[in-house]
Scaffold this active site. Structure first.
Site, PDB file in Angstrom:
ATOM      1  CD  GLU A 261      -2.718   1.417   0.110  1.00 29.14           C
ATOM      2  OE1 GLU A 261      -3.292   0.450  -0.416  1.00 29.14           O
ATOM      3  OE2 GLU A 261      -2.790   2.582  -0.340  1.00 29.14           O
ATOM      4  CB  THR A 305      -6.311   0.757  -3.607  1.00 32.09           C
ATOM      5  OG1 THR A 305      -5.419   1.332  -2.673  1.00 32.09           O
ATOM      6  CG2 THR A 305      -6.252  -0.749  -3.468  1.00 32.09           C
ATOM      7  CG  HIS A 422      -4.069   4.247   3.235  1.00 27.56           C
ATOM      8  ND1 HIS A 422      -4.545   5.523   3.432  1.00 27.56           N
ATOM      9  CD2 HIS A 422      -4.630   3.799   2.093  1.00 27.56           C
ATOM     10  CE1 HIS A 422      -5.364   5.835   2.447  1.00 27.56           C
ATOM     11  NE2 HIS A 422      -5.441   4.808   1.616  1.00 27.56           N
ATOM     12  CG  ASP A 482      -1.483   1.039  -3.868  1.00 27.96           C
ATOM     13  OD1 ASP A 482      -0.507   1.561  -3.300  1.00 27.96           O
ATOM     14  OD2 ASP A 482      -2.652   1.118  -3.437  1.00 27.96           O
ATOM     15  CG  HIS A 483      -1.607   4.666  -4.919  1.00 26.86           C
ATOM     16  ND1 HIS A 483      -1.401   5.321  -3.737  1.00 26.86           N
ATOM     17  CD2 HIS A 483      -2.626   3.794  -4.687  1.00 26.86           C
ATOM     18  CE1 HIS A 483      -2.261   4.902  -2.834  1.00 26.86           C
ATOM     19  NE2 HIS A 483      -3.014   3.955  -3.375  1.00 26.86           N
TER      20      HIS A 483
HETATM   21  C1  GP9 Z   1      -8.922   0.337   1.305  1.00 27.90           C
HETATM   22  C2  GP9 Z   1      -7.605   0.430   0.674  1.00 27.90           C
HETATM   23  C3  GP9 Z   1      -7.200   1.864   0.412  1.00 27.90           C
HETATM   24  O1  GP9 Z   1      -9.531  -0.888   1.374  1.00 27.90           O
HETATM   25  O2  GP9 Z   1      -7.440  -0.414  -0.372  1.00 27.90           O
HETATM   26  O3  GP9 Z   1      -7.480   2.374  -0.829  1.00 27.90           O
HETATM   27  P1  GP9 Z   1      -6.807   3.738  -1.364  1.00 27.90           P
HETATM   28  O4  GP9 Z   1      -7.269   4.842  -0.460  1.00 27.90           O
HETATM   29  O5  GP9 Z   1      -5.321   3.585  -1.314  1.00 27.90           O
HETATM   30  O6  GP9 Z   1      -7.297   3.895  -2.743  1.00 27.90           O
HETATM   31 MN    MN Z   2      -3.817   2.366  -2.174  1.00 25.35          MN
END
Ligand code: GP9
Ligand code: MN
Length: 710
Positions: A261, A305, A422, A482-483
């Site tokens: 993440e 995500t 996150h 992911d980003h």
């Molecule tokens: C939530 C997680 C976060 O389930 O995958 O998503 P994001 O905020 O990174 O798009």
């Molecule tokens: Mn994410």
């Protein structure tokens, strides 16, 4: 008694009954919010929004009656509005009990293939307190018929109707502004239906959802099969044939995706105060059994995500606005990794994620992708300090998933979506000991290193388990960020942490920061290396398929195999900027990718024009494919459409065990291979929460409303 009567509106007048019905409906809505829905209200400001959100739409709808002159119209109209609104509220109450989600318009109209509507079983979902949703209407109607409440025959001045309608509009504007303050881009990004209900109420959600699905349906209805031709022409000529040196080197191995993440490439091999931030990931990155990429870019848009997931599962892009998962994912046809791997090579599939299933609409989308199992927050103990903003802490996710993973039939395609790293990167101090982070003055940047360090440790613990349980040698592990985690607005703090000068930071530097790790770890390989090739998330699926010995040629995919000599090294960003080994295009301005020098020409210059055009074409074709749901017309030889009705994500463990039983000695799960003994005991974690005994509800709260604004 008299006093109470004085403050209540007089029901014998039209305005009085109007006020009374609105007040009671507001009460019923609050009752539903508190007792039946889980809206995860996390601060007083959100509480205020929740308090006012039913008012605007009820004023508007009930207010229609105020325009009726004759009493034989006024009373039926106002009660009709009340009844319809109560039906909508109550249907959602029932639906929520079963699906922990709100009803979409396509569910109601039966359009959705995924969301079963309310079936005969809905009776079983009723509870005694439901009577409170209806009792008011019954009592008032009886009082009216028995003349205890008098019919008021005097027509209201039209201006009163206008006044209330205007008041409703004003209220709605205030409501929307407050919502946007707390959750920017609420309507454009649509994370989760619960969010929209929390901020705007059920009526507004239903209207918004209805408009959106009407728009989607219009686009789809106008689509014809022939529109596929242009797309096929593009993907066929863009296809990169496999490199025989790599084709099938991971054949029949389990595939384990580890979604890192918000994890950026600069964390790899990064030292803070002389200490590596992610020592374990570094060792994987540099290992001879890994193919690691130093020029791999994320390509997500607003769906973050979910966009990353979509690209990795389907090799098509996310949407120019909003999240594809949320907007189209419930109804679209996909030809995605879980289904392809199942049909081509007999893979089982599952996702492990410590957040609620409805986030990013995963509960629906995964069925269309063909995921067999989905272990969301409800499968884990997420109480107390075991979870943070987005759910179960990573160390616990990996550990507590073993009891499910070990019952999956091998080979499996398993995805772990981590959450601890996150925004805003909060972590309990007891979770990260022995690591001192930076002191940039920017709390987000400083904390980012801490949560990344925690994530690194959690992966190490998981790897130890994979090794000890004998699973590692039969698996290929794909790790990807992911980003970005640090937004461009925080780059100043980041520059300090990286020993760079914030004053000279440019757009080019920000683009460079969009690199994320991509590591393909194939234990047993000895020729691994850090590769220079430029690539992005769109390229992962064809690459993986070729490693597994499955040719991607017959599928519509926009990425290309990174090992192929024909691999396309121009990486498109969702806003049509792009990077390649030679050039970087930002807002039409071209830079030298090696030096960062602004080359003084724009993207219509001859050297780069073809790339700019291809990027734009590729994104447009992908959008048309998804927005018009064109894959429903495409039937690659031997591939069967996914039937989402086959999947339902309850009782997963029991289902796994049933399959083991059915297969008997042929069962290939880790558990069966371990002589029907659990491997959970092998798992070692130093997570302090692991020894705490916390029980009760497994529902979690999203406690960080400010996320996603970065
Ligand atoms: C939530 C997680 C976060 O389930 O995958 O998503 P994001 O905020 O990174 O798009
Ligand atoms: Mn994410």
């Amino acid at each position: 008694m008299k006093k109470i009567k004085n403050i209540l509106p007089n029901p014998n007048t039209r305005l009085g009954i109007f006020g009374l019905l609105i007040a009671i409906f507001w009460l019923k809505t609050m009752f539903a919010y508190i007792v039946d829905f889980h809206l995860s209200v996390s601060n007083p400001f959100q509480f205020l929004i929740v308090l006012i959100n039913p008012i605007a739409t009820t004023l508007l709808l009930f207010g229609i009656a105020l325009y009726c002159k004759k009493s034989r119209f006024f009373y039926p109209v106002i009660f009709l509005m009340d009844i319809l609104n109560t039906v909508l509220l109550y249907l959602n109450v029932i639906y929520f009990r079963e699906f922990t989600d709100f009803m979409t318009v396509s569910t109601m109209t039966g359009y959705s293939k995924v969301n079963q509507g309310l079936s005969g079983s809905s009776l079983a979902l009723t509870l005694p307190h439901d009577v409170l949703y209806w009792i008011d209407l019954i009592i008032i109607l009886i009082l009216l018929f028995t003349r205890k409440i008098k019919i008021d025959h005097r027509p209201l001045n039209k201006r009163i109707g206008y006044a209330f309608s205007s008041l409703a509009v004003l209220f709605f504007t205030i409501n929307l502004s407050l919502a946007e303050m707390d959750r920017p881009q609420l309507l454009t990004r649509t994370f989760d239906r619960t969010y929209i209900v929390k901020y705007l109420g059920i009526d507004a959600f239903t209207v918004y959802d209805g408009l959106k699905s009407q728009h989607n349906n219009d686009l789809r209805a106008s689509a014809t099969k022939s529109e596929l031709n242009e797309i096929l022409k593009f993907t066929k000529s863009h296809y990169a044939k496999p490199n025989s040196k790599y084709y099938g080197i991971a054949k029949n191995k389990n595939v384990i995706y580890i979604h890192l993440e918000s994890f950026q490439q600069f964390l790899i091999n990064q030292k803070i105060n002389g200490q590596e931030v992610t020592p374990f990931l570094n060792s994987l990155y540099n290992s001879k059994s890994s193919y690691s990429f130093k020029n791999f870019f994320h390509q997500v848009g607003q769906g973050k995500t979910s966009d990353a997931e979509n690209m990795l599962e389907t090799s098509t892009y996310g949407l120019p606005q909003g999240s594809l998962f949320a907007q189209l994912g419930s109804d679209n046809t996909f030809q995605a990794a879980p289904a392809i791997l199942k049909q081509e090579a007999g893979y089982s599939s599952g996702v492990f994620h410590g957040n609620i299933a409805s986030f990013w609409n995963r509960n629906n989308v995964y069925k269309n992708l063909g995921y067999q199992y989905f272990f969301d927050a409800s499968y884990y103990n997420t109480t107390g300090d075991r979870s943070l903003g987005y759910g179960l802490k990573d160390k616990l996710l990996f550990k507590d998933s073993v009891k499910y993973l070990e019952h999956l039939q091998q080979p499996f395609y398993a995805k772990y979506l981590t959450v601890t790293n996150h925004f805003p990167y909060d972590i309990d101090s007891e979770d990260v000991t022995n690591f001192t982070t930076t002191n940039t003055g920017d709390k987000v940047v400083d904390n980012y290193f801490l949560t990344a360090h925690y994530l690194d440790q959690s992966i190490k613990e998981f790897y130890d388990y994979l090794e000890k349980s004998g699973t590692l040698k039969n698996s290929v592990i794909v790790l990807y960020g992911d980003h970005y985690g640090i937004s461009n607005s925080e780059n100043e703090g980041l520059a300090k942490a990286l020993g760079k000068n914030p004053e000279t930071w440019t757009d080019f530097d920000s683009t460079q920061m969009q690199r994320v790790p991509f590591i393909i770890n194939i234990p047993g390989q000895t020729n691994g290396k850090v590769m220079d090739e430029y690539a992005g998330e769109i390229d992962v699926l064809p690459t993986l398929m070729h490693l597994l010995g499955i040719d991607s040629q017959k599928y519509i995919q926009f990425g290309t195999d990174v090992f192929s000599p024909d691999h396309d090294q121009v990486v498109a960003f969702r806003n049509k900027d792009w990077v390649s080994p030679k050039y970087t295009s930002i807002d039409g301005e071209i830079y030298d990718s090696k030096t960062g020098k602004d080359l003084g020409f724009t993207d219509d210059a001859k050297a780069v024009k073809a790339d700019t055009e291809r990027v734009s074409k590729e994104l447009n074709l992908s959008d048309s494919l998804n927005e018009k749901n064109l894959l429903r017309f495409y039937h690659p030889a031997g591939f069967k459409d996914v039937d989402p009705r086959k999947y339902n994500y309850s009782d997963e463990l029991q289902k796994e065990k049933n399959i083991e039983k059915l297969l008997g000695t042929k069962s290939t799960s880790i558990f069966s291979k371990n002589h029907d003994q659990t491997t959970s005991k092998i798992y070692q974690t130093d997570a302090p929460e692991d020894s705490h005994q916390t029980t009760s509800s497994n529902r979690i709260k999203i406690t960080n409303p400010d996320d996603n604004t970065n």
